[in-house]
Design a protein around this motif. Structure first.
Motif, PDB file in Angstrom:
ATOM      1  N   GLN B 217       0.828  -1.194   0.000  1.00  0.00           N
ATOM      2  CA  GLN B 217       0.000   0.000   0.000  1.00  0.00           C
ATOM      3  C   GLN B 217       0.871   1.256   0.000  1.00  0.00           C
ATOM      4  OE1 GLN B 217      -4.187   1.057   1.852  1.00  0.00           O
ATOM      5  NE2 GLN B 217      -2.690   0.710   3.467  1.00  0.00           N
ATOM      6  N   SER B 223      -4.455  -0.784  -2.672  1.00  0.00           N
ATOM      7  CA  SER B 223      -5.096  -0.056  -1.579  1.00  0.00           C
ATOM      8  C   SER B 223      -5.810  -1.088  -0.718  1.00  0.00           C
ATOM      9  CB  SER B 223      -6.084   0.951  -2.183  1.00  0.00           C
ATOM     10  OG  SER B 223      -7.011   1.376  -1.230  1.00  0.00           O
ATOM     11  N   HIS B 225      -8.251  -2.165   2.438  1.00  0.00           N
ATOM     12  CA  HIS B 225      -9.243  -1.902   3.483  1.00  0.00           C
ATOM     13  C   HIS B 225      -9.676  -3.244   4.028  1.00  0.00           C
ATOM     14  CE1 HIS B 225      -9.268   2.178   2.086  1.00  0.00           C
ATOM     15  NE2 HIS B 225      -9.698   1.819   0.895  1.00  0.00           N
TER      16      HIS B 225
END
Lengths: 252, 252
Positions: B217, B223, B225
């Motif tokens: 990241q 990315s 999450h």
DNA sequence: CGTAGCTTTGAGTGTTATCAACTCTCGTGG
DNA sequence: CCACGAGAGTTGATAACACTCAAAGCTACG
């Protein structure tokens, strides 16, 4: 062309009928009956010899045949762009090579003879046709491919979760067992592969393999004379190598 | 008994005919013709649902069926005596589970649903009989098993010769590609497995997996999450993950 | 015999595991 | 509705296993 019937004509004594082959218990024919064996004989091509270093097939070659190993040892290798090598398998007499090429009609690895080797070519198309007619052969092929998957899964366990020591112990035990199935000693191993090959198989540096051999010898597990390995304490070796839940029943 | 012809009777709407299934391109039927599909329908059992954590089969269970995954994600795991785990595969919709059980007529690993899962049971004996009559089906089964071997061989390369970084990159690229084949995004991944599962798959500690996600990241590759991963730089990720000579052509 | 490849052994390093603490998320019950 | 708790994930410090680099010994084959 298809003039060979029943008793297979041996061209210059080179070709032995499958039903006379000393490996019939281990090789493809297991579970096939007399008539099936004769049909298989018609499909299996000449028996040929490869010298050390020669390849049976190379990465990218189109799939033409599967190969039944009659004698000697073969390694299959995958290669990375930067030269890193992974040995995906060592093959001993009675084992079948090349099934991983069926998926994409081309070989995804290279098969190289580690010593003088004898193989029977089995044209895949003909084999498939025969399997269509002979249920026992179809089943046998499913089994052989399934066994290959089980073996690879065990290798995954070795490479992913076992220490260097455990990996080498497991490999030695495995080699011993396979050699025993050929009627040879299960104590005296004559390794056909180098320390480098062994390292490329076990995911280790060749130096690590060498050090482990030395350590196993110090500990009285084995006796090492180059590629000649004598297993002195098979139980302890098995204990080290098999944190596995169960032994692979690599039947046939 | 064999009263279903052509249009398959759906019992309470639970069973969909293979020929109507949205996964027909990916699952077993590929390459089969209309009549063959109807015959396959007769063999394939009810479609059933498993909840997260339930198992399709466990280590040692006798082989009864193969399983076609219709929806959800399944992991297969091998276990060592001391508790060490190796995930031998993650399976996504359109893939076939259980072929490794053919060798010894029992499952050599445990298959567990990572989320709600839909599967079709395919009784192996019946499937084998059908394959005996339908050449295209026999060939398709050979291909599927061969592909499984190729996959395992690539995993061997990963575990044996790639760094932690390369392994995770390769896995992400692989998941993205398989998700894309299902018609989903190849950028947005919803991982069904925990960091622990991923570690057990890649031969890494879960902390290492977590650290790598963070690093990827930071470097702008992805990315993160939680289990939602967005791929930002697919090219660079592919470059990292594939020191491999060639892409696996995991056809069908 | 001489040479090339294979093997062994040593020294130092590094990647990844282990141990530990803290945070976050989400579901559940007060 | 909010607090709580459990599981999952992150991050840090330290340590170990195995790698790399290096050199010497061995084997085998021409």
């Amino acid at each position: 062309m298809r003039d060979r019937v029943g008793a297979v004509v041996t061209i210059g004594g080179i070709k032995l009928a499958c039903k006379d082959c000393s490996l019939r218990e281990l090789c493809l024919p297991l579970g096939l009956h007399e008539a099936d064996l004769t049909a298989l004989d018609r499909v299996v091509q000449r028996r040929r010899t490869l010298k050390k270093g020669e390849t049976l097939y190379r990465y990218g070659d189109p799939l033409r045949s599967l190969y039944a190993l009659k004698g000697g040892t073969v390694k299959t290798t995958g290669l990375m762009e930067d030269g890193r090598v992974q040995v995906t398998g060592f093959y001993m007499p009675g084992e079948l090579l090349g099934v991983d090429a069926i998926n994409a009609d081309q070989h995804p690895c290279t098969a190289e003879a580690l010593e003088t080797v004898e193989v029977c070519d089995i044209p895949f198309h003909a084999l498939e046709e025969l399997a269509q007619k002979v249920p026992a052969l179809q089943h046998q092929l499913f089994r052989i491919m399934s066994r290959e998957i089980v073996r690879d899964e065990q290798m995954l366990m070795m490479l992913g979760r076992m220490t260097a020591e455990e990996r080498l112990a497991a490999a030695l035990v495995n080699f011993a067992r396979r050699q025993a199935r050929l009627g040879l000693s299960d104590r005296l191993l004559r390794l056909a592969m180098s320390r480098q090959d062994l390292g490329d198989y076990l995911g280790l540096a060749l130096e690590t393999v060498s050090r482990l051999f030395s350590r196993f010898q110090e500990e009285g597990l084995i006796s090492v004379h180059g590629r000649q390995i004598e297993i002195l304490d098979a139980d302890r070796l098995r204990g080290m190598g098999s944190g596995m839940a169960g032994e692979v029943s690599v039947s046939a």
